[in-house]
Design an enzyme around this catalytic site. Structure first.
Site, PDB file in Angstrom:
ATOM      1  N   SER A 137       6.096  32.889  -6.198  1.00 21.07           N
ATOM      2  CA  SER A 137       5.591  32.994  -7.563  1.00 21.07           C
ATOM      3  C   SER A 137       4.788  34.274  -7.694  1.00 21.07           C
ATOM      4  O   SER A 137       4.053  34.647  -6.763  1.00 21.07           O
ATOM      5  CB  SER A 137       4.697  31.800  -7.904  1.00 21.07           C
ATOM      6  OG  SER A 137       4.029  32.025  -9.134  1.00 21.07           O
ATOM      7  N   TYR A 140      -2.929  27.073  -6.870  1.00 18.87           N
ATOM      8  CA  TYR A 140      -1.487  27.304  -6.786  1.00 18.87           C
ATOM      9  C   TYR A 140      -1.184  28.691  -6.225  1.00 18.87           C
ATOM     10  O   TYR A 140      -0.344  28.858  -5.333  1.00 18.87           O
ATOM     11  CB  TYR A 140      -0.887  27.156  -8.182  1.00 18.87           C
ATOM     12  CG  TYR A 140       0.591  27.445  -8.266  1.00 18.87           C
ATOM     13  CD1 TYR A 140       1.518  26.543  -7.775  1.00 18.87           C
ATOM     14  CD2 TYR A 140       1.065  28.613  -8.865  1.00 18.87           C
ATOM     15  CE1 TYR A 140       2.885  26.797  -7.863  1.00 18.87           C
ATOM     16  CE2 TYR A 140       2.413  28.876  -8.964  1.00 18.87           C
ATOM     17  CZ  TYR A 140       3.325  27.967  -8.459  1.00 18.87           C
ATOM     18  OH  TYR A 140       4.663  28.233  -8.550  1.00 18.87           O
TER      19      TYR A 140
END
Length: 314
Positions: free
Chosen positions: A126, A139
């Protein structure tokens, strides 16, 4: 030939495409009765195998490994959108447990097969693991750990002929993104669990503001997953796959800005693109001890020097 997938953005469509191309696909899902699992059963050939797997449970991972060995990679988890100070420590632990340790255990278990077959490791990362996205600290740090792990595997497994690729997609409209009620529920859990001192310092309206901006950014997610699917297919089948893929509108520009513009501009770009927090309650004019201005609080120390210059997204 087996291709092993877990339930990540784009993986469901990639599993369908590889199945249609004649590959034997093992698709791992968190719930065998989920809509995605039922769709795979309905759309794919009998050669595709579905296996239930929770990456936090070593027994599930062991069963997936044994199934793969007998017949012959990663997930994205996030449950809180909030400043790192506000996010519970348990959120950091759960993100690391699923996104990093689950990926590590599954990959290590498959390495003997991958080395013997000169196979491929393809993982979804990501951009939040490369850039300090506001309110995605838990995250992002777990995804950063995954990417560094894959870079290490890429170096160490090169003599074995194992190729490693990481796909860094933009924001696509997956089931998790579309599940607004889940994000609403998570926000309420955060509000009810925060210590009173933190809730007073930041303010409930601050958390509501962040939540609203997050939902707005999700509403702009791309509905067409084909760029991610194409990247996965290329990483699996290309003779010389790159170590990084950047599918999604504007992702290359984001990386250029991150690597080449001054820190203050990089920070402003991410705030404009994703979440631009308002001032916490305790820092607003009129509050006891509040002296910083809004501009100073959002951009306290602009740095004119450019950042590092690794390879820019293609």
């Amino acid at each position: 030939m087996w291709r092993v997938f877990s339930s990540c953005p784009g993986h469901e469509e990639a599993a369908k495409k590889l199945d249609a191309m004649g590959f034997r696909v093992l698709a791992t899902v968190l719930d065998l009765n989920s809509p995605g699992a039922l769709e795979l059963r309905a759309c794919c050939s009998p050669h595709l195998k579905l296996l239930q797997m929770d990456l936090t449970k070593p027994g599930d991972i062991s069963r997936a490994l044994e199934f793969t060995k007998a017949h012959t990679t990663s997930t994205g988890f996030n449950d809180v959108v909030a400043d790192a100070e506000l996010a519970p420590l348990a959120t950091f632990r759960s993100c690391m447990e699923v996104n990093f340790f689950g990926t590590l255990q599954l990959t290590k278990g498959l390495l003997p097969l991958l080395r013997r077959s000169r196979g491929r490791i393809v993982t979804l990362g990501s951009p939040a693991g490369d850039m300090p996205y506001p309110c995605l600290g838990a995250y992002g740090t777990s995804k950063a750990a995954v990417v560094l792990l894959m870079d290490t595997f890429n170096c160490e497994l090169l003599p074995w002929g194992v190729k490693v690729s990481v796909i860094q997609p933009g924001c696509f409209k997956t089931e998790s993104v579309k599940n607004v009620s889940n994000w609403e529920r998570r926000k309420q859990l955060l509000l009810t669990s925060l210590p009173q001192e933190l809730l007073q310092a930041y303010g409930e309206d601050y958390i509501e503001h962040v939540h609203g901006q997050f939902l707005h950014s999700l509403s702009l997610a791309l509905p067409d997953l084909s760029p991610v699917v194409d990247a996965i297919i290329d990483a699996l089948l290309a003779a010389h796959p790159p170590s990084r893929y950047y599918p999604g509108r504007g992702v290359g520009l984001m990386y250029f800005i991150h690597y080449y513009l001054p820190e203050g501009l990089r920070r402003r770009f991410l705030q404009a693109f994703f979440i631009s927090p308002c001032l916490p309650s305790a820092l607003r004019p009129g509050k006891p001890g509040s002296t910083p201005t809004q501009d100073a609080a959002q951009d306290p120390d602009p740095d004119p020097s450019p950042g590092p210059s690794p390879t820019v997204a293609q």
